[in-house]
Design an enzyme around this catalytic site. Sequence first.
Site, PDB file in Angstrom:
ATOM      1  CG  ASP A  21     -10.586 -39.912 -21.702  1.00  0.00           C
ATOM      2  OD1 ASP A  21      -9.273 -39.558 -22.209  1.00  0.00           O
ATOM      3  OD2 ASP A  21     -11.355 -40.656 -21.913  1.00  0.00           O
ATOM      4  CG  ASP A  77      -6.102 -41.737 -26.671  1.00  0.00           C
ATOM      5  OD1 ASP A  77      -6.210 -42.994 -26.465  1.00  0.00           O
ATOM      6  OD2 ASP A  77      -6.973 -41.013 -26.422  1.00  0.00           O
ATOM      7  CB  SER A  78      -6.496 -37.210 -24.932  1.00  0.00           C
ATOM      8  OG  SER A  78      -7.098 -38.037 -24.531  1.00  0.00           O
ATOM      9  N   GLY A  79      -3.677 -39.092 -24.046  1.00  0.00           N
ATOM     10  CA  GLY A  79      -2.997 -39.557 -23.217  1.00  0.00           C
ATOM     11  C   GLY A  79      -3.525 -40.237 -21.903  1.00  0.00           C
ATOM     12  N   GLY A  80      -4.512 -39.583 -21.656  1.00  0.00           N
ATOM     13  CA  GLY A  80      -5.178 -39.891 -20.111  1.00  0.00           C
ATOM     14  C   GLY A  80      -5.026 -41.733 -20.141  1.00  0.00           C
ATOM     15  CG  PHE A  81      -6.692 -45.838 -22.096  1.00  0.00           C
ATOM     16  CD1 PHE A  81      -5.754 -46.688 -22.806  1.00  0.00           C
ATOM     17  CD2 PHE A  81      -7.532 -46.435 -21.533  1.00  0.00           C
ATOM     18  CE1 PHE A  81      -5.777 -47.964 -22.598  1.00  0.00           C
ATOM     19  CE2 PHE A  81      -7.626 -47.625 -21.298  1.00  0.00           C
ATOM     20  CZ  PHE A  81      -6.789 -48.435 -21.912  1.00  0.00           C
ATOM     21  CB  CYS A  86      -5.272 -62.052 -48.624  1.00  0.00           C
ATOM     22  SG  CYS A  86      -4.395 -60.665 -48.346  1.00  0.00           S
ATOM     23  CD  GLN A 133     -14.176 -42.923 -20.289  1.00  0.00           C
ATOM     24  OE1 GLN A 133     -14.623 -43.967 -19.962  1.00  0.00           O
ATOM     25  NE2 GLN A 133     -13.149 -42.467 -20.825  1.00  0.00           N
ATOM     26  CB  CYS A 156      -1.464 -63.178 -49.826  1.00  0.00           C
ATOM     27  SG  CYS A 156      -1.704 -62.986 -48.229  1.00  0.00           S
ATOM     28  CB  CYS A 216      -2.083 -58.175 -49.179  1.00  0.00           C
ATOM     29  SG  CYS A 216      -1.010 -59.447 -48.271  1.00  0.00           S
ATOM     30  CG  HIS A 265      -1.630 -60.980 -44.248  1.00  0.00           C
ATOM     31  ND1 HIS A 265      -2.393 -61.275 -45.381  1.00  0.00           N
ATOM     32  CD2 HIS A 265      -2.500 -61.619 -43.246  1.00  0.00           C
ATOM     33  CE1 HIS A 265      -3.403 -62.010 -44.996  1.00  0.00           C
ATOM     34  NE2 HIS A 265      -3.478 -62.188 -43.745  1.00  0.00           N
ATOM     35  CG  ASP A 280      -7.653 -47.130 -31.772  1.00  0.00           C
ATOM     36  OD1 ASP A 280      -8.634 -46.879 -31.178  1.00  0.00           O
ATOM     37  OD2 ASP A 280      -6.689 -47.692 -31.334  1.00  0.00           O
ATOM     38  N   GLY A 336     -13.744 -45.849 -22.257  1.00  0.00           N
ATOM     39  CA  GLY A 336     -13.979 -46.929 -21.000  1.00  0.00           C
ATOM     40  C   GLY A 336     -14.315 -48.435 -21.505  1.00  0.00           C
TER      41      GLY A 336
HETATM   42  C1  LIG Z   1      -7.736 -55.088 -27.400  1.00  0.00           C
HETATM   43  C2  LIG Z   1      -6.278 -55.060 -27.256  1.00  0.00           C
HETATM   44  C3  LIG Z   1      -5.536 -56.117 -28.317  1.00  0.00           C
HETATM   45  O1  LIG Z   1      -5.835 -53.688 -27.461  1.00  0.00           O
HETATM   46  C4  LIG Z   1      -4.752 -53.498 -26.348  1.00  0.00           C
HETATM   47  C5  LIG Z   1      -5.081 -54.636 -25.208  1.00  0.00           C
HETATM   48  C6  LIG Z   1      -6.043 -53.956 -24.233  1.00  0.00           C
HETATM   49  O2  LIG Z   1      -6.798 -52.826 -24.569  1.00  0.00           O
HETATM   50  C7  LIG Z   1      -6.223 -51.750 -25.227  1.00  0.00           C
HETATM   51  C8  LIG Z   1      -7.042 -51.220 -26.270  1.00  0.00           C
HETATM   52  N1  LIG Z   1      -8.350 -50.739 -25.277  1.00  0.00           N
HETATM   53  C9  LIG Z   1      -8.578 -49.372 -25.256  1.00  0.00           C
HETATM   54  N2  LIG Z   1      -9.478 -49.080 -24.432  1.00  0.00           N
HETATM   55  C10 LIG Z   1      -9.451 -47.564 -24.393  1.00  0.00           C
HETATM   56  C11 LIG Z   1     -10.089 -46.631 -23.680  1.00  0.00           C
HETATM   57  C12 LIG Z   1      -9.735 -45.384 -23.813  1.00  0.00           C
HETATM   58  C13 LIG Z   1     -10.568 -44.209 -23.053  1.00  0.00           C
HETATM   59  O3  LIG Z   1     -11.513 -44.442 -22.346  1.00  0.00           O
HETATM   60  N3  LIG Z   1     -10.133 -42.835 -23.285  1.00  0.00           N
HETATM   61  C14 LIG Z   1      -9.043 -42.721 -24.033  1.00  0.00           C
HETATM   62  N4  LIG Z   1      -8.594 -41.460 -24.347  1.00  0.00           N
HETATM   63  N5  LIG Z   1      -8.419 -43.660 -24.730  1.00  0.00           N
HETATM   64  C15 LIG Z   1      -8.590 -44.922 -24.657  1.00  0.00           C
HETATM   65  C16 LIG Z   1      -7.990 -45.915 -25.307  1.00  0.00           C
HETATM   66  C17 LIG Z   1      -8.333 -47.169 -25.361  1.00  0.00           C
HETATM   67  N6  LIG Z   1      -7.802 -48.385 -25.667  1.00  0.00           N
HETATM   68  O4  LIG Z   1      -5.659 -50.903 -24.400  1.00  0.00           O
HETATM   69  C18 LIG Z   1      -4.453 -50.795 -24.480  1.00  0.00           C
HETATM   70  C19 LIG Z   1      -3.787 -51.081 -23.070  1.00  0.00           C
HETATM   71  C20 LIG Z   1      -3.576 -49.650 -25.010  1.00  0.00           C
HETATM   72  O5  LIG Z   1      -3.658 -51.943 -25.066  1.00  0.00           O
HETATM   73  C21 LIG Z   1      -4.822 -52.198 -26.102  1.00  0.00           C
HETATM   74  O6  LIG Z   1      -5.837 -55.402 -26.157  1.00  0.00           O
END
Ligand SMILES: CC1(C)O[C@@H]2[C@@H](CO[C@@]3(CNc4nc5cc6c(=O)[nH]c(N)nc6cc5[nH]4)OC(C)(C)O[C@@H]23)O1
Length: 375
Positions: free
Chosen positions: A149, A95-99, A307, A192, A312, A309, A338, A269, A219
């Site tokens: 992004d 992932d690119s780090g913006g988030f 399961c 987005q 299990c 695995c 698991h 993911d 997003g």
């Molecule tokens: C669901 C669950 C368990 O996953 C946890 C916590 C809160 O949600 C998560 C997962 N949601 C999530 N949305 C995303 C959107 C983007 C995005 O728009 N751009 C880029 N570059 N990367 C992204 C990565 C993302 N991860 O986000 C963090 C805050 C990383 O913790 C994760 O609840």
Amino acid sequence: MAQPIRFELLRRDGHSQARRGRLTTPHGVIETPVFMPVGTQATVKTMAPWELKEIGAGIILSNTYHLHLRPGEQLIDRAGGLHGFMNWDGAVLTDSGGFQVFSLADLRKITDDGVSFRSHLDGSSHSFTPESVMAIENALGADIIMAFDECPPYPATRAYVETSLRRTVDWAQRCKASHQRPEEQGLFGIVQGGEFLDLRKEAALRLIDLDFPGYAIGGLSVGEPKPLMYDILAYTTPWLPVDKPRYLMGVGSPDDLFEGVERGVDMFDCVLPTRIARNGTVLTSEGKRVMKNARYSDDFLPLDPDCDCRVCKTFSRAYIRHLIKADEVLGIRLTSYHNVYFMLDLMKRIRQSIEADRFLGYKQEFYERYGYNEK
Ligand SMILES: CC1(C)O[C@@H]2[C@@H](CO[C@@]3(CNc4nc5cc6c(=O)[nH]c(N)nc6cc5[nH]4)OC(C)(C)O[C@@H]23)O1
């Protein structure tokens, strides 16, 4: 120019947007729909690469933000990129780090040029631009790299989302222009647009003009209600090329996987399976089980009788509860192993159900057994 990432659409479900596909990468062929275990700091927490291999993981995630701050991309580059550093010969997506800047760093400042921030580790000052993030991801050497992004917060005003979307498209173009290894690393664009469907369409069409080998839907999974996430997804995927992979970032729980596949998503993911494992909660075909619960103290059944695995087949609920209660490290290793196996196996069953033209039937069957109440 040779494309490092190739996607074949093998079958489309006749009753939903579900698809069965195959993603060929420089580090192996990935069957889709696929769940990608998250290895934020170059490790899927508590698991060795040979364990990931033996449970069938084909691709894992790592994070540009975290690895740039520690140990730094120069060191990883010298170690042979992430594959050499981790000694993982499967595929990697970064992932690119913006988030992560928005969900972790302090004192962020965002301009059209990029983002300046302070490290959540030591407060040191850093700045990410599309060009600098591409240089980091090129050094990390992942097979799939995400464009830089901006993920708007939820909720956000239409004006904010519109400005942010245009910046994200501009940054995607700058990423493509500065990507130094396009023949070895596939660059995905990120759609987005927040909760505004017309902006989602605009984002998709403008990214398609830039012609990426795959498209992520960003997003989402940022605190919005799940029905809203599913509606945005259902609206957005049809605008994306049918012959390119769609990747829903940060999703999700078992039900989210079904709902996403049903709406045309190929790649997922989520930290969920490894995160809940560390507090002793496991995923089973009959729902989540909180292993600290006293009801398991003399329960000699496996975590999930259905399961296959190694955990299990080897240990009882009573033993694993004891390890978790005693804060023994083996405990969270077993629950993590698991849970990741569970998610990979669930995706395998989903792929098989699409092949057998019974995806919606399998979804119904799973939901009835899973129950959605904590046990
Ligand atoms: C669901 C669950 C368990 O996953 C946890 C916590 C809160 O949600 C998560 C997962 N949601 C999530 N949305 C995303 C959107 C983007 C995005 O728009 N751009 C880029 N570059 N990367 C992204 C990565 C993302 N991860 O986000 C963090 C805050 C990383 O913790 C994760 O609840």
